[in-house]
Design a protein around this motif. Structure first.
Motif, short mmCIF file in Angstrom:
data_model
loop_
_atom_site.label_atom_id
_atom_site.label_comp_id
_atom_site.label_asym_id
_atom_site.label_seq_id
_atom_site.Cartn_x
_atom_site.Cartn_y
_atom_site.Cartn_z
N UNK A 1 -17.99 -13.54 21.54
CA UNK A 1 -17.51 -14.91 21.56
C UNK A 1 -18.49 -15.82 20.81
N UNK A 2 -17.98 -16.98 20.44
CA UNK A 2 -18.81 -17.98 19.81
C UNK A 2 -19.18 -17.67 18.37
N UNK A 3 -20.13 -18.43 17.84
CA UNK A 3 -20.58 -18.27 16.46
C UNK A 3 -21.58 -17.14 16.31
N UNK A 4 -22.12 -16.66 17.40
CA UNK A 4 -23.04 -15.54 17.35
C UNK A 4 -24.48 -15.95 17.08
N UNK A 5 -25.37 -14.98 17.22
CA UNK A 5 -26.78 -15.14 16.89
C UNK A 5 -26.93 -14.71 15.44
N UNK A 6 -27.43 -15.59 14.57
CA UNK A 6 -27.34 -15.35 13.13
C UNK A 6 -28.71 -15.19 12.47
N UNK A 7 -28.70 -14.36 11.44
CA UNK A 7 -29.87 -14.17 10.59
C UNK A 7 -29.44 -14.31 9.14
#
Length: 378
Positions: free
Chosen positions: A113-119
């Protein structure tokens, strides 16, 4: 439909079917190679390389968290380059993709869910691109024609459905609902690659993000089958659905399609079946899940058939297994046909044992299908 359904996530996590669906059975041979290692947890998304050469790229994903997760590679504007959903806790998967030079983001989404944890990551250019097998160029061209044709066929089917809604014709709208979705379901990964269309037309109520208004097919589905009435708001939503689908039709021709995106998209369609159709969550009010199920399988098989000349050349055993599993799943689906369509997917008609058979057949196909992208990328 790329949304979180908490009940589905819980159910998938609780059953053994997750092993095949999420990739537990997939052997990640990328570890120790030049693959980008992505280590996902419930609060982190660690990437071993922030810069790598453009071209054929492998992601070796490991979920160390307690939640089912998914991993995306996003281009600017959140255009989806590649993805893998339903990666169970403690499992590993390998994702093969073609990535052009440029700036991207890798996102891990614990709980899906959501935008996620991003790199942030960068694919660097400079090297001569690997020469592609002409058969793959042909496959991409033919698949693009197929995607465009499905969008074009969806518009008049959806218009009939919308017209019935606006005429307050409840029975006719119910009749036209499932057929209006077939083209979308066959090519859903391409539509979803744009990022903003799917949440408008195909979101479930429990997949809404905070502040998001519920629009699209499934809102109308609830009105037709659960509320058993058509409101003035529904008529406005029907017009909005039509506008959004026409937007999809205009944009689908610009979608970036590669051999690996075709192969990964085929796997995504099987994941859609496993987490939404087999469980009965996708069409929870209309129980028309088998129509979607069949369309997903058709779309997955189309991608495979176009890639098969190269897949069979590179891995004859895999092609033979895919032929076998596609045939077996289609034969099983045929048992549930009724007239020009399919039986209602309710528990009285398609019970626990039947659903287990369908789930097993999907999982048997999903496992070898997960290897297709790497095979065509050789």
């Amino acid at each position: 439909m790329r949304v979180l359904r908490s009940s589905v996530v819980a159910a998938v996590s609780a059953v053994a079917a997750l092993t095949a669906v999420s990739g537990c059975a997939e052997k990640s041979d990328a570890e120790g190679s030049d693959a980008i290692k992505v280590t996902a947890s419930d609060d982190k998304c660690e990437v071993s390389k922030s810069s790598f050469p453009a071209g054929h790229v492998k992601l070796a994903v490991k979920n160390k968290g307690d939640k089912v997760t998914e991993v995306y590679v996003y281009a600017p504007g959140d255009r989806i380059v590649t993805e893998r959903e339903n990666i169970g806790p403690g499992t590993k998967v390998e994702i093969a993709a073609e990535i052009k030079a440029g700036s991207y983001e890798i996102a891990c989404k614990p709980g899906m869910k959501g935008d996620g944890i991003r790199q942030k990551i960068t694919a660097t250019g400079g090297g001569a691109p690997k020469k592609r097998d002409p058969e793959l160029d042909k496959a991409v061209a033919e698949y693009r024609k197929y995607v465009l044709a499905q969008a074009e066929e969806t518009i008049p089917a959806a218009q009939k459905f919308v017209d019935a809604v606006k005429k307050d014709d409840l029975d006719e709208a119910k009749k036209l609902y499932a057929p209006s979705r077939i083209g979308w379901e066959r090519t859903e990964p391409v539509a979803e690659s744009f990022g903003d269309i799917d949440p408008k037309v195909d979101v479930r109520e429990d997949g809404l993000e905070k502040g998001q208004k519920w629009t699209g097919w499934h809102k109308l589905e609830k009105s037709l089958w659960d509320d058993k009435k058509i409101t003035e708001d529904d008529k406005k939503l029907a017009d909005q659905l039509m506008a959004d689908l026409k937007d999809w039709q205009k944009r689908v021709g610009t979608a970036e399609i590669t051999p690996t995106s075709m192969a990964n998209g085929a796997k995504e369609l099987l994941d859609e079946v496993a987490t939404g159709k087999v469980t009965g969550e996708e069409e929870r009010y209309s129980h028309t899940d088998l129509v979607d199920f069949h369309a997903n399988v058709e779309g997955a098989e189309k991608s495979y058939e176009l890639l098969k000349p190269v897949a069979a050349k590179n891995d004859a055993a895999l092609a033979k297994e895919l032929d076998k599993q596609f045939a077996g799943l289609k034969k099983l689906l045929d048992e549930y046909r009724e007239g020009d369509g399919f039986k209602s997917y309710d528990t009285d008609t398609v019970g626990k044992d039947d659903r287990k058979k369908l789930s097993d057949a999907v999982n048997a196909l999903a496992e070898p299908l997960s290897k297709l992208a790497a095979v065509v990328a050789k």
